[in-house]
Design an enzyme around this catalytic site. Structure first.
Site, short mmCIF file in Angstrom:
data_model
loop_
_atom_site.label_atom_id
_atom_site.label_comp_id
_atom_site.label_asym_id
_atom_site.label_seq_id
_atom_site.Cartn_x
_atom_site.Cartn_y
_atom_site.Cartn_z
N HIS A 13 -9.46 -2.82 -7.07
CA HIS A 13 -9.04 -1.51 -7.56
C HIS A 13 -9.17 -0.95 -8.44
O HIS A 13 -8.62 -1.50 -9.97
CB HIS A 13 -7.95 -1.32 -6.87
CG HIS A 13 -7.16 -1.47 -5.64
ND1 HIS A 13 -6.53 -2.89 -5.25
CD2 HIS A 13 -7.16 -0.79 -4.53
CE1 HIS A 13 -6.72 -2.22 -3.72
NE2 HIS A 13 -6.23 -1.44 -3.65
N CYS B 59 -3.70 7.70 -4.41
CA CYS B 59 -3.59 5.91 -4.55
C CYS B 59 -1.73 5.87 -4.89
O CYS B 59 -0.96 5.79 -5.99
CB CYS B 59 -4.49 5.55 -4.96
SG CYS B 59 -3.96 3.46 -5.39
N GLY B 60 -1.46 5.94 -3.67
CA GLY B 60 0.35 4.76 -4.28
C GLY B 60 1.57 3.42 -4.77
O GLY B 60 1.60 4.20 -6.16
N THR B 61 0.09 3.02 -5.04
CA THR B 61 0.54 1.54 -6.07
C THR B 61 -0.40 2.12 -7.38
O THR B 61 0.20 1.46 -7.84
CB THR B 61 -0.20 0.11 -5.58
OG1 THR B 61 -1.23 1.22 -4.65
CG2 THR B 61 0.71 0.20 -4.27
N ASP C 197 -9.59 6.26 -2.20
CA ASP C 197 -8.34 6.93 -2.16
C ASP C 197 -8.79 7.85 -1.48
O ASP C 197 -8.96 8.84 -2.88
CB ASP C 197 -7.64 6.20 -2.88
CG ASP C 197 -6.27 6.00 -2.34
OD1 ASP C 197 -6.22 7.16 -1.32
OD2 ASP C 197 -5.62 5.06 -2.74
N CYS D 60 0.99 -0.84 0.22
CA CYS D 60 0.01 -0.08 -0.06
C CYS D 60 1.20 1.27 -0.14
O CYS D 60 1.74 1.30 0.69
CB CYS D 60 -0.48 -0.33 1.38
SG CYS D 60 -2.14 1.82 1.07
N GLY D 61 1.15 2.08 -1.38
CA GLY D 61 1.66 3.54 -1.25
C GLY D 61 1.60 4.55 -0.56
O GLY D 61 2.66 4.91 1.15
N HIS D 62 0.41 4.37 0.02
CA HIS D 62 -0.20 5.68 0.76
C HIS D 62 0.07 5.59 2.56
O HIS D 62 1.18 6.05 3.57
CB HIS D 62 -1.95 6.27 1.36
CG HIS D 62 -2.44 5.56 2.08
ND1 HIS D 62 -3.34 4.59 2.14
CD2 HIS D 62 -2.92 5.70 3.10
CE1 HIS D 62 -3.97 4.41 2.82
NE2 HIS D 62 -3.65 5.00 3.79
O1 PYC Z 1 -1.32 4.24 -1.52
O2 PYC Z 1 -1.14 2.13 -2.75
C1 PYC Z 1 -2.20 3.12 -2.36
C2 PYC Z 1 -3.47 3.00 -1.67
C3 PYC Z 1 -4.46 1.70 -1.66
C4 PYC Z 1 -5.13 1.36 -1.35
C5 PYC Z 1 -5.39 2.93 -0.83
N1 PYC Z 1 -3.71 2.99 -0.44
#
Ligand code: PYC
Length: 329
Positions: free
Chosen positions: A217, A247-249, A243, A97-99
């Protein structure tokens, strides 16, 4: 390993990454929830198997927040890594999870567990190189981005056909600009309904990621509100929440697709805006055949707390799962 009884109190540090909440469980009691040895993926699987009620209780109603992702730092198996991370939300576990990785870095810095600089993090998706730049700033070099299908047309239940790409960079995404909705907060109910319709259509069409993984997602892209940025997104997460961050990923998977399409050169910055206006700056580098994304963002500590689980609390392990409007058939 048997499920241990739920604790009565646990120390947590909460943060938000451009609006998206993370809860890092920093209590030594968590050690009892994981096998002493094995990879972070194996530890995550054991936690998912043995502690599902605790997982829900930690991030769901009434203790958590709708979009909250939990992280438990665990000892890594890979000796090159300084920490391992087990990620989860109200409905299950996440490979990455990026965030929450940005939130974790800022939390570890806040606690004095790390100095500014780079460290390797073992995640269920693979090794991620995280940098805490000090204060609210952190970035991560993600696992490689990969597109497994381009220009996939899915037919939603209302007959609308939406075309997009299936890609991964730790989680699985359907990424589309072909949704017909404005990416703005006033349109959130419609965006959410469209994204759910796409998710159901992918399931109905048997579209899945590696090893049968759900494409859980959905990224709806549109033009940025701020011309300094490159695009704005709405991202539907597996728990039905959107999100709050870009969304980092999802941004990692997107920049991988853009690079493959010749729309983003290696090293060129891509400014990804969330539906709420927060921005991640992403780029890619080539490592042989792999496309390796880096994402930079900001997170802020919101609470250092002890969450309590009173023995006589009827909702000690959280509220029962309630159907969301968009999920009702
Ligand atoms: O930031 O990757 C992300 C992420 C995935 C689901 C919520 N945030």
């Amino acid at each position: 390993m048997n499920a241990s009884p739920p604790p009565s109190r646990l120390r947590v540090v909460d943060s938000h990454t451009l609006g998206e909440p993370t809860r890092v469980v920093v209590d030594p009691a968590t050690a009892a929830w994981f096998p002493a040895r094995g990879s972070v993926r194996e530890k995550r699987d054991a936690f998912a198997r043995d502690h599902a009620p605790l997982r829900r209780a930690l991030v769901g109603d009434p203790r958590g927040a709708e979009a909250m992702v939990g992280v438990i730092p665990v000892p890594p198996a890979d000796p090159a890594c300084r920490f391992g991370a087990v990620y989860f939300n109200r409905v299950g576990s996440l490979d990455m999870c990026g965030h929450a990785t940005i939130g974790l870095a800022v939390t570890l810095g806040h606690l004095g567990w790390i100095e500014p600089g780079r460290f390797l993090l073992e995640t269920p998706a693979g090794v991620v190189a995280v940098t805490w730049h000090g204060g609210a700033d952190a970035s991560f070099e993600n696992v490689p981005a990969r597109r497994t299908a381009r220009g996939v047309a899915v037919t939603c239940a209302d007959g609308r056909v939406v075309t997009g790409d299936i890609a991964t960079s730790g989680l699985w995404f359907f990424i589309t600009s072909d949704h017909g909705e404005p990416i703005e907060p006033a349109a959130l109910p419609r965006l959410s309904a469209r994204a759910w319709a796409i998710r159901r259509a992918l399931e109905a069409a048997g579209r899945r990621g590696d090893g049968g993984a759900a494409i859980d997602h959905v990224v709806l892209l549109g033009p940025p509100a701020d011309p300094a940025n490159d695009a704005r997104n709405f991202v539907l997460c597996p728990d039905g929440a959107f999100d709050r961050s870009p969304c980092g990923t999802g941004t990692s998977a997107l920049v991988g697709c853009l690079h493959e399409d010749g729309r983003l050169a290696a090293g060129e910055p891509w400014r990804q805006e969330s539906i709420l206006g927060g921005v991640y700056v992403a780029s890619v580098r080539r490592d042989g055949g792999a496309i390796v994304p880096t994402v930079a963002g900001r997170a802020w500590i919101t609470a250092e707390s002890v969450v309590a689980f009173a023995a006589d609390d009827p909702y000690r392990l959280g509220l029962p799962a309630l159907p969301r409007q968009e999920q009702v058939p």
